[in-house]
Design a protein around this motif. Sequence first.
Motif, PDB file in Angstrom:
ATOM      1  N   PRO A   2       0.785  -1.239   0.000  1.00  0.00           N
ATOM      2  CA  PRO A   2       0.000   0.000   0.000  1.00  0.00           C
ATOM      3  C   PRO A   2       0.820   1.294   0.000  1.00  0.00           C
ATOM      4  O   PRO A   2       0.280   2.366   0.261  1.00  0.00           O
ATOM      5  N   GLU A   3       2.104   1.207  -0.279  1.00  0.00           N
ATOM      6  CA  GLU A   3       2.952   2.396  -0.186  1.00  0.00           C
ATOM      7  C   GLU A   3       2.395   3.558  -1.006  1.00  0.00           C
ATOM      8  O   GLU A   3       2.301   4.690  -0.520  1.00  0.00           O
ATOM      9  N   ALA A   4       2.004   3.276  -2.252  1.00  0.00           N
ATOM     10  CA  ALA A   4       1.480   4.335  -3.116  1.00  0.00           C
ATOM     11  C   ALA A   4       0.156   4.878  -2.592  1.00  0.00           C
ATOM     12  O   ALA A   4      -0.116   6.083  -2.678  1.00  0.00           O
ATOM     13  N   LYS A   5      -0.694   4.006  -2.046  1.00  0.00           N
ATOM     14  CA  LYS A   5      -1.977   4.445  -1.512  1.00  0.00           C
ATOM     15  C   LYS A   5      -1.792   5.361  -0.309  1.00  0.00           C
ATOM     16  O   LYS A   5      -2.466   6.390  -0.171  1.00  0.00           O
ATOM     17  N   LEU A   6      -0.886   4.991   0.559  1.00  0.00           N
ATOM     18  CA  LEU A   6      -0.634   5.795   1.757  1.00  0.00           C
ATOM     19  C   LEU A   6      -0.009   7.137   1.389  1.00  0.00           C
ATOM     20  O   LEU A   6      -0.329   8.175   1.996  1.00  0.00           O
ATOM     21  N   ALA A   7       0.857   7.140   0.394  1.00  0.00           N
ATOM     22  CA  ALA A   7       1.449   8.403  -0.060  1.00  0.00           C
ATOM     23  C   ALA A   7       0.379   9.343  -0.595  1.00  0.00           C
ATOM     24  O   ALA A   7       0.430  10.558  -0.373  1.00  0.00           O
ATOM     25  N   ARG A   8      -0.614   8.794  -1.287  1.00  0.00           N
ATOM     26  CA  ARG A   8      -1.715   9.626  -1.784  1.00  0.00           C
ATOM     27  C   ARG A   8      -2.492  10.224  -0.621  1.00  0.00           C
ATOM     28  O   ARG A   8      -2.837  11.409  -0.622  1.00  0.00           O
ATOM     29  N   GLU A   9      -2.809   9.399   0.399  1.00  0.00           N
ATOM     30  CA  GLU A   9      -3.534   9.919   1.562  1.00  0.00           C
ATOM     31  C   GLU A   9      -2.723  10.956   2.326  1.00  0.00           C
ATOM     32  O   GLU A   9      -3.293  11.865   2.936  1.00  0.00           O
ATOM     33  N   ALA A  10      -1.407  10.834   2.283  1.00  0.00           N
ATOM     34  CA  ALA A  10      -0.535  11.811   2.945  1.00  0.00           C
ATOM     35  C   ALA A  10      -0.255  13.019   2.063  1.00  0.00           C
ATOM     36  O   ALA A  10       0.519  13.900   2.450  1.00  0.00           O
TER      37      ALA A  10
END
Length: 294
Positions: free
Chosen positions: A193-201
Amino acid sequence: MTHGKPDIAIIGGSGLYRLDEFSVEEHRVVSTPYGDPSEKIIIGKLSDIRVAFLPRHGAAHQLSPTAIPQRANIYALKEIGVRRVVAISAVGSLRSDYEPGHLVVPDQLVDRTSGLRRSSFFDNTPVAHAAFADPYCPDLRSAILSAGRRTGETVMHDGGTYCCIEGPQFSTRAESELYRSWGLDVIGMTASPEAKLAREAELCYAGLSLVTDYDCWHDTHDSVEAHTVASVMARNVIATQRLLLTLVPGLTADTECSCSSAMEYAVLTDTDAVSTEPGTYPWQLARKYRSDLA
C-alpha cells in the motif's frame, strides 16, 4: 523548499540500502502512531540538496514485504517535511521487451496483495475515499524519465502496470501467465500500500522499477531465484544511483500537480461524528469535510 527540512525522500528497495555520494548529516528517529519506521531516516545532502533516505526493508534487509511498516514509513516522511517521494523497487518483467537490467517508470498499479497489509490511515472514523485513478504523480514521473534520458545509463521504459503481489514467494508459472494475459507489465511486492498511503498523505509519489528477471514465464527462466535477482540488481543499482544524482537537483521547484490537495474533499463523515483530538493524523490531513459542502 522549507529550510532545514528534506523536501525529497528516496525509499530504497532491494539492493539499494545506501546512496553513493550522499553526505550524511543525521540518522533521525521518528515516532509515529503506527509504530517505528523500517529504519532510522537518514538525512543529508545529495547533489547539494537536502534529501531523506529510508531503506524500505531495513538496512540489513530484515523485513519481508508483508512486514514492512508502510504506514509508519509514510507518516514519518510526512512528519519531517517531505513532499516528494521517489520509490525504488526490484521487479520481475512480464513482457519480453522489458529486459533484466532495464528501468521502468510505471504509470499504473494493480494490487494483488492478500489483505494482510494496512492500506489506509483512515481505519474507521472518519471515512475517507482518496482518488487513486492515477497512482503515480505525473510531474514526478516526468522528472524521473527526463533524468534517466540525460544519464543514458541503461534502457528506460515510460509507463507500465506494476502488479503487486503479497510474497515473499515468487509467482507460480500459472500466476505469471495469468498476469501476462491481463496485460500487466512488471511484478513486485512493495508498491502497495505504499502508493496508496502516499496519496492519503498528499505526497508526490512515483516509482522507479529495476527489472531483475523475467519472472517464471520466460523460456530462458526455469524459475526465479533470489541469488540471480541479486546479481542483476547490483548492476541496476549503479544506474539508479547515477540517475538520482541527475534527478534530485531538478526537484527543488514547486510542483503544479494536484497531489498536495488530494484529500481536500475525501472525507465523507460529518464533522460532528469525528474526534478532533490533537495528533489524529487523518483529521489534520483532510481539510474539507462533508458539512463544508452542504
